[in-house]
Design an enzyme around this catalytic site. Structure first.
Site, short mmCIF file in Angstrom:
data_model
loop_
_atom_site.label_atom_id
_atom_site.label_comp_id
_atom_site.label_asym_id
_atom_site.label_seq_id
_atom_site.Cartn_x
_atom_site.Cartn_y
_atom_site.Cartn_z
N HIS A 17 0.73 -1.28 0.02
CA HIS A 17 0.09 0.11 -0.22
C HIS A 17 0.94 1.32 -0.20
O HIS A 17 0.75 2.18 -0.55
CB HIS A 17 -0.98 0.04 1.25
CG HIS A 17 -1.88 -1.19 1.35
ND1 HIS A 17 -2.21 -1.86 2.55
CD2 HIS A 17 -3.04 -1.21 0.49
CE1 HIS A 17 -3.06 -2.60 2.23
NE2 HIS A 17 -3.70 -2.25 1.32
N LYS A 41 -17.74 -6.74 7.59
CA LYS A 41 -16.52 -7.45 7.71
C LYS A 41 -15.84 -6.82 8.98
O LYS A 41 -15.57 -5.80 9.09
CB LYS A 41 -15.64 -7.11 6.46
CG LYS A 41 -15.03 -8.11 5.72
CD LYS A 41 -14.14 -7.54 4.40
CE LYS A 41 -12.74 -7.95 4.31
NZ LYS A 41 -12.36 -7.43 2.90
N ARG A 90 -1.44 -5.90 -8.67
CA ARG A 90 -0.40 -7.01 -8.29
C ARG A 90 -0.10 -8.14 -9.34
O ARG A 90 0.93 -8.31 -9.71
CB ARG A 90 -0.81 -7.73 -7.12
CG ARG A 90 -0.58 -6.80 -5.81
CD ARG A 90 -1.07 -7.37 -4.51
NE ARG A 90 -2.55 -7.35 -4.67
CZ ARG A 90 -3.57 -7.46 -3.52
NH1 ARG A 90 -3.02 -7.71 -2.46
NH2 ARG A 90 -4.85 -7.09 -3.77
N SER A 127 -2.72 -7.71 2.92
CA SER A 127 -3.11 -7.51 4.45
C SER A 127 -3.43 -8.90 5.04
O SER A 127 -3.21 -9.36 6.34
CB SER A 127 -4.23 -6.59 4.74
OG SER A 127 -3.76 -5.31 4.44
#
Ligand code: COD
Length: 161
Positions: A17, A41, A90, A127
């Site tokens: 990040h 969440k 990514r 994460s």
């Protein structure tokens, strides 16, 4: 003023990040880091804790502002006059979903999304994986900022107690 937003869950912020935020801060006058709240969440860190960790980690970038938002990302952008969303890519596996979100967001309000290729060092980093590896005692200190690492180790110990 050229403005952009780097959105995410940031639970917690990783070096991946940070790499995107740092590079965006060199391209835009103001970079808004938006911590999107997902009530369905349960995070490891509260939204307030995530913001504090991002602020601490990004303290050296004077044009980076950190805020939270509940609701659509396009509304965050509209309310602040932000024309661009910056996302890190990514791998090809990111692309399908990111493209869908980019097209949906552009269709909703006209806000554009710009993709930045992740630095190869961080192309596997998320994460979720950091939390999983750390929970089983693996060393993730090279993947997250030192202050985040300390808080992560403490939080995992608290949860295990
Ligand atoms: N290298 C480079 N970039 C990275 C890396 C890495 N290793 N890891 C993450 N990133 C970048 C990516 O651009 C990623 O999208 C972003 O950081 C945030 O990552 P996370 O994991 O913190 O957050 P996500 O993927 O859970 O975030 C998704 C959003 C919160 C951005 C998305 O769900 C959203 O916009 N929600 C708001 C509600 C909304 O508007 N929904 C409609 C969407 S069309």
């Amino acid at each position: 003023m050229r403005r952009a937003v780097c959105p995410g869950s940031f639970d917690p912020i990783t070096n991946g990040h940070l790499d995107i935020i740092e590079r965006a801060s060199k391209l835009y006058d103001v970079v808004h880091v938006a911590v999107l709240i997902n009530k369905n969440k349960q995070g490891l860190f509260s939204v307030e804790e995530r913001i504090a960790l991002i602020e601490e980690t990004c303290a050296e970038y004077s044009n980076v502002q950190v805020e939270s938002h509940h609701g659509l990302l396009v509304d965050f952008c509209r309310e602040r006059g932000i024309p661009a969303i910056v996302k890190g890519l990514r791998a090809v596996s990111d692309f399908d979903y990111e493209l869908q979100m980019a097209q949906m967001n552009r269709g909703l309000t006209g806000v554009d999304t710009l993709f930045m290729p992740t630095s190869p060092t961080y192309s596997f980093l998320s994460s979720t994986l950091v939390k999983e590896v750390a929970a089983y005692g693996g060393d993730v200190s090279h993947l997250i900022p030192p202050t985040v690492h300390r808080r992560l180790v403490d939080r995992i110990a608290e949860r295990a107690a």
